[in-house]
Design a protein around this motif. Structure first.
Motif, short mmCIF file in Angstrom:
data_model
loop_
_atom_site.label_atom_id
_atom_site.label_comp_id
_atom_site.label_asym_id
_atom_site.label_seq_id
_atom_site.Cartn_x
_atom_site.Cartn_y
_atom_site.Cartn_z
N ASP A 189 0.83 -1.20 0.00
CA ASP A 189 0.00 0.00 0.00
C ASP A 189 0.87 1.25 0.00
OD1 ASP A 189 -2.10 -1.77 0.15
OD2 ASP A 189 -2.34 -1.55 2.33
N ASP A 190 0.34 2.33 -0.59
CA ASP A 190 1.11 3.56 -0.71
C ASP A 190 1.64 4.05 0.63
OD1 ASP A 190 0.61 3.47 -3.38
OD2 ASP A 190 -0.75 5.20 -3.45
N ASN A 203 1.09 -8.88 -1.67
CA ASN A 203 1.02 -7.56 -1.04
C ASN A 203 1.71 -7.68 0.31
OD1 ASN A 203 0.13 -5.25 0.57
ND2 ASN A 203 -1.31 -4.85 -1.10
N SER A 248 2.28 -5.40 2.61
CA SER A 248 1.98 -4.31 3.55
C SER A 248 1.99 -4.78 5.00
CB SER A 248 0.62 -3.69 3.23
OG SER A 248 0.62 -3.12 1.94
#
Length: 300
Positions: A101-102, A147, A149
């Protein structure tokens, strides 16, 4: 043609994704799995590297390449290399895309005091957004997406070790099944081919109680010109399809060959295909769904 062992065993994993998403941990994990690893290989050198892999015989049968973002020309050359790679039958390529995630990526950049490669003089978030847009198509071509994150480096390593260990990855199997349309379509078939247009041994009295497993029946089915042409076109089509199914990570492909009763023509063609693709380096399993039904009918 490459030897059977090389065609079967050569694996190429391209590790790519967002900067800061864990590619360093990933390549270290592949090294632990015994992969030959190259960090930051320019895509323009990929064809030459593949030549070296091929010339090594079976010495470089597990390779992981890290490919980082280096601008628009990076993608043009990478996509061209990937398209060419998909035509090679001796190597099984796959893309591992690492994402996050950003806000997680921004935090990681601040913690490491690094600048983003696409925006070294500006804010990390601007570089992240630009990179994400550039990577969109590549992410769509990936077979595996992680992902990271909420994954610790140790957990990412364990995830990679589990998924890419040769002990946990099933061998790709070509399952070829004959059947009779009058008994219904096989529900587990990925693709179905109808051979009812071929000459039918059923109408030859001494062949009627036999099956395509008998030599005289199979010889009868295979001797016709239309059978020869059909087999040439079908083996070419399936041979084209199989590397792509393997690339998508399928454990098996079920090919169903159907005739009217599932005794003569479909059995003959299924047996032929099984031997053909086994000879060409694929693990094949041939089954005949409806032969037993015929035997049961005869004993009823």
């Amino acid at each position: 043609m490459m030897n059977e062992e090389l065609q079967k065993d050569t694996e190429l994993v391209i590790i790519t994704g967002m900067s800061g998403a864990g590619k360093t941990v990933a390549v270290q994990s592949f090294e632990d799995l015994g992969y030959f690893c190259v960090d930051n290989l320019p895509p323009t050198l990929l064809p030459k590297f593949l030549e070296l892999m091929k010339e090594s015989g079976n010495k470089m049968n597990k390779v992981a390449l890290v490919m980082d973002l280096r601008g628009r020309e990076f993608f043009d050359s990478l996509f061209k290399s990937l398209d060419n790679l998909s035509q090679e039958s001796w190597v099984k390529p796959s893309i591992l895309f690492l994402d996050a995630d950003d806000e997680v990526l921004v935090r990681r950049y601040k913690e490491t005091r690094r600048t983003h490669p696409l925006n070294p003089l500006g804010l990390p978030l601007d570089g992240i957004k630009l990179e994400r847009k550039l990577l969109e198509e590549l992410k769509g071509r990936a077979q595996t997406i992680y992902n990271t994150s909420h994954i610790k480096p140790r957990d990412l390593r364990e995830k990679i070790l589990h998924q890419f260990s040769s002990n946990t990855r099933p061998e790709f199997t070509v399952n070829i099944m004959s059947f009779g349309f009058k008994h219904g379509l096989p529900i587990d078939a990925d693709t179905v081919f109808d051979v009812r247009f071929l000459p039918n041994p059923f109408y030859i009295e001494h062949m009627r109680p036999k099956t395509g497993l008998d030599e005289d029946v199979s010889s009868y089915v295979l001797k016709w010109n239309e059978t020869t042409q059909f087999i040439e076109k079908l083996t070419e089509l399936i041979g084209f399809m199989l590397p792509y199914y393997k690339r998508e990570g399928k454990a098996q492909l079920v090919i169903a060959i159907g005739c009217t009763g599932g005794q003569h023509r479909s059995v003959t063609i299924a047996e032929y295909l099984g031997k053909y693709f086994k000879k060409n380096g694929y693990h094949t399993v041939v089954s005949h769904r409806d032969i037993k039904l015929k035997k049961d009918e005869n004993h009823a």
